[in-house]
Design a protein around this motif. Structure first.
Motif, PDB file in Angstrom:
ATOM      1  N   MET A  98      28.101  49.046  40.035  1.00 23.96           N
ATOM      2  CA  MET A  98      27.399  48.244  41.051  1.00 23.96           C
ATOM      3  C   MET A  98      28.412  47.398  41.840  1.00 23.96           C
ATOM      4  O   MET A  98      29.291  46.787  41.236  1.00 23.96           O
ATOM      5  CB  MET A  98      26.396  47.318  40.359  1.00 23.96           C
ATOM      6  N   GLN A  99      28.279  47.406  43.163  1.00 28.38           N
ATOM      7  CA  GLN A  99      29.218  46.602  43.951  1.00 28.38           C
ATOM      8  C   GLN A  99      28.956  45.111  43.725  1.00 28.38           C
ATOM      9  O   GLN A  99      27.810  44.663  43.818  1.00 28.38           O
ATOM     10  CB  GLN A  99      29.073  46.915  45.441  1.00 28.38           C
ATOM     11  N   PRO A 100      30.000  44.358  43.384  1.00 27.53           N
ATOM     12  CA  PRO A 100      29.762  42.926  43.171  1.00 27.53           C
ATOM     13  C   PRO A 100      29.409  42.223  44.479  1.00 27.53           C
ATOM     14  O   PRO A 100      29.885  42.605  45.546  1.00 27.53           O
ATOM     15  CB  PRO A 100      31.097  42.424  42.628  1.00 27.53           C
ATOM     16  N   GLU A 101      28.586  41.213  44.347  1.00 28.82           N
ATOM     17  CA  GLU A 101      28.232  40.389  45.500  1.00 28.82           C
ATOM     18  C   GLU A 101      29.360  39.371  45.757  1.00 28.82           C
ATOM     19  O   GLU A 101      29.714  39.089  46.887  1.00 28.82           O
ATOM     20  CB  GLU A 101      26.908  39.676  45.163  1.00 28.82           C
ATOM     21  N   ILE A 102      29.916  38.894  44.644  1.00 28.55           N
ATOM     22  CA  ILE A 102      30.929  37.830  44.732  1.00 28.55           C
ATOM     23  C   ILE A 102      32.209  38.263  44.021  1.00 28.55           C
ATOM     24  O   ILE A 102      32.151  38.819  42.922  1.00 28.55           O
ATOM     25  CB  ILE A 102      30.409  36.550  44.032  1.00 28.55           C
ATOM     26  N   SER A 103      33.337  37.997  44.650  1.00 28.81           N
ATOM     27  CA  SER A 103      34.627  38.171  43.967  1.00 28.81           C
ATOM     28  C   SER A 103      35.275  36.803  43.857  1.00 28.81           C
ATOM     29  O   SER A 103      35.406  36.095  44.856  1.00 28.81           O
ATOM     30  CB  SER A 103      35.562  39.075  44.783  1.00 28.81           C
ATOM     31  N   VAL A 104      35.664  36.439  42.646  1.00 27.68           N
ATOM     32  CA  VAL A 104      36.397  35.189  42.446  1.00 27.68           C
ATOM     33  C   VAL A 104      37.868  35.565  42.246  1.00 27.68           C
ATOM     34  O   VAL A 104      38.213  36.258  41.289  1.00 27.68           O
ATOM     35  CB  VAL A 104      35.862  34.400  41.227  1.00 27.68           C
ATOM     36  N   ILE A 105      38.706  35.118  43.172  1.00 27.97           N
ATOM     37  CA  ILE A 105      40.116  35.537  43.195  1.00 27.97           C
ATOM     38  C   ILE A 105      40.996  34.383  42.734  1.00 27.97           C
ATOM     39  O   ILE A 105      40.941  33.282  43.299  1.00 27.97           O
ATOM     40  CB  ILE A 105      40.498  35.957  44.627  1.00 27.97           C
ATOM     41  N   VAL A 106      41.808  34.629  41.702  1.00 34.42           N
ATOM     42  CA  VAL A 106      42.603  33.550  41.121  1.00 34.42           C
ATOM     43  C   VAL A 106      44.051  33.996  40.914  1.00 34.42           C
ATOM     44  O   VAL A 106      44.296  34.959  40.181  1.00 34.42           O
ATOM     45  CB  VAL A 106      42.023  33.109  39.748  1.00 34.42           C
ATOM     46  N   PRO A 107      45.021  33.314  41.553  1.00 36.82           N
ATOM     47  CA  PRO A 107      46.432  33.611  41.285  1.00 36.82           C
ATOM     48  C   PRO A 107      46.932  32.837  40.069  1.00 36.82           C
ATOM     49  O   PRO A 107      46.561  31.679  39.872  1.00 36.82           O
ATOM     50  CB  PRO A 107      47.134  33.127  42.559  1.00 36.82           C
ATOM     51  N   PHE A 108      47.770  33.480  39.275  1.00 38.09           N
ATOM     52  CA  PHE A 108      48.317  32.832  38.077  1.00 38.09           C
ATOM     53  C   PHE A 108      49.824  33.017  38.047  1.00 38.09           C
ATOM     54  O   PHE A 108      50.314  34.148  38.083  1.00 38.09           O
ATOM     55  CB  PHE A 108      47.743  33.474  36.804  1.00 38.09           C
ATOM     56  N   TYR A 109      50.542  31.919  37.923  1.00 35.93           N
ATOM     57  CA  TYR A 109      51.990  31.998  37.720  1.00 35.93           C
ATOM     58  C   TYR A 109      52.336  31.126  36.521  1.00 35.93           C
ATOM     59  O   TYR A 109      52.248  29.902  36.591  1.00 35.93           O
ATOM     60  CB  TYR A 109      52.721  31.526  38.982  1.00 35.93           C
ATOM     61  N   ASN A 110      52.668  31.767  35.428  1.00 37.58           N
ATOM     62  CA  ASN A 110      52.965  31.060  34.173  1.00 37.58           C
ATOM     63  C   ASN A 110      51.825  30.140  33.755  1.00 37.58           C
ATOM     64  O   ASN A 110      52.008  28.940  33.567  1.00 37.58           O
ATOM     65  CB  ASN A 110      54.280  30.261  34.301  1.00 37.58           C
ATOM     66  N   GLU A 111      50.660  30.697  33.641  1.00 41.43           N
ATOM     67  CA  GLU A 111      49.461  29.904  33.294  1.00 41.43           C
ATOM     68  C   GLU A 111      48.861  30.387  31.965  1.00 41.43           C
ATOM     69  O   GLU A 111      47.655  30.502  31.819  1.00 41.43           O
ATOM     70  CB  GLU A 111      48.400  30.012  34.407  1.00 41.43           C
ATOM     71  N   GLU A 112      49.727  30.667  30.984  1.00 41.79           N
ATOM     72  CA  GLU A 112      49.219  31.226  29.726  1.00 41.79           C
ATOM     73  C   GLU A 112      48.252  30.280  29.006  1.00 41.79           C
ATOM     74  O   GLU A 112      47.354  30.719  28.311  1.00 41.79           O
ATOM     75  CB  GLU A 112      50.370  31.640  28.785  1.00 41.79           C
ATOM     76  N   GLU A 113      48.420  28.969  29.202  1.00 39.82           N
ATOM     77  CA  GLU A 113      47.508  28.027  28.528  1.00 39.82           C
ATOM     78  C   GLU A 113      46.150  27.972  29.212  1.00 39.82           C
ATOM     79  O   GLU A 113      45.153  27.618  28.603  1.00 39.82           O
ATOM     80  CB  GLU A 113      48.086  26.604  28.508  1.00 39.82           C
TER      81      GLU A 113
END
Ligand code: UDP
Ligand code: MG
Length: 221
Positions: free
Chosen positions: A1-16
């Protein structure tokens, strides 16, 4: 099913943060009852961010991982996520828990009202005064004067866009902060709403300091 919403999150050294971020997004968006996906972009992290993101994606099919083999910066990471996203509405936010996914609901309500771009305003911003908040105020004032698009907080990553609009804008350098001004050429309806803002929980800003990198990292405001 095509999502209605995409939540886009960049991570740079965010292991915690990345596990907490995933849970916070799911807790906030699942109750809204619309199909959604999460696009997690690993921007060349040197910690366990990629490994953790991959494990999360294995357990939750709504998560897509986009991987950069080296660190390109927040805007290219965001741009890659936007390119890969499948939703009708794209929501961008930081991955360090400073933005709050509980605000996503009010962004979607504004899009439903007919706005094309919804911009967050960190009215209670939890960052340093002299190095971040004052330069930000000055920059936002200048951008408003130059572009004629008076936005109080261009630097807030928490924004929502109709997908067709944002996908048509090429993003490079630190441009993610100027998307509303650039997009304004096409005459979109832009709303600005107050959002929550939390202090960074783990380590220093990843945008201000990148040891070993030749990329200029002092443009964050
Ligand atoms: N980030 C990124 N690449 C970078 C620097 C930062 O993907 O080169 C991510 C970072 O992991 C976070 C978001 O962009 O999810 C915002 O970065 P940061 O918190 O360092 O910026 P600040 O809040 O200090 O402006
Ligand atoms: Mg941050």
């Amino acid at each position: 099913m095509q999502p209605e919403i995409s939540v886009i999150v960049p991570f740079y050294n965010e292991e915690e943060s990345i596990h907490r971020m995933h849970s916070a997004i799911v807790d906030a968006v699942e109750p809204l009852g619309v199909p959604f996906e999460m696009v997690f972009v690993n921007d060349g992290s040197r910690d366990r961010t990629l490994e953790i993101a991959t494990n999360i994606a294995r357990a939750d099919e709504r998560v897509m991982v986009v991987n950069f083999r080296r660190n390109y910066g927040q805007t290219p990471a965001m741009a890659a996520g936007i390119e890969q996203a499948n939703g009708r509405v794209l929501v961008t936010m930081d991955g360090d828990l400073q933005n709050d996914p509980r605000d996503i609901e009010q962004f979607l309500a504004k899009i439903d009202e007919g706005f094309d771009i919804v911009v967050g305003w960190r009215h209670n911003r939890q960052d340093k005064l002299v190095s971040r908040k004052i330069p930000s105020k000055i920059a936002n004032w200048i951008i408003g004067k130059v572009t004629g698009v008076p936005i109080k907080d261009n630097g807030c990553s928490l924004k929502a866009y109709r997908a067709e609009l944002i996908k048509a804008i090429p993003l490079y350098s630190e441009m993610h902060r100027f998307i509303p001004a650039v997009a304004s050429i096409a005459g979109p309806r832009i709303a600005e709403i107050k959002v929550r803002h939390h202090a960074r929980q783990f380590g220093p800003s990843r945008s201000m300091a990148c040891p070993g990198s030749t990329r200029c990292c002092s443009t964050s405001w």
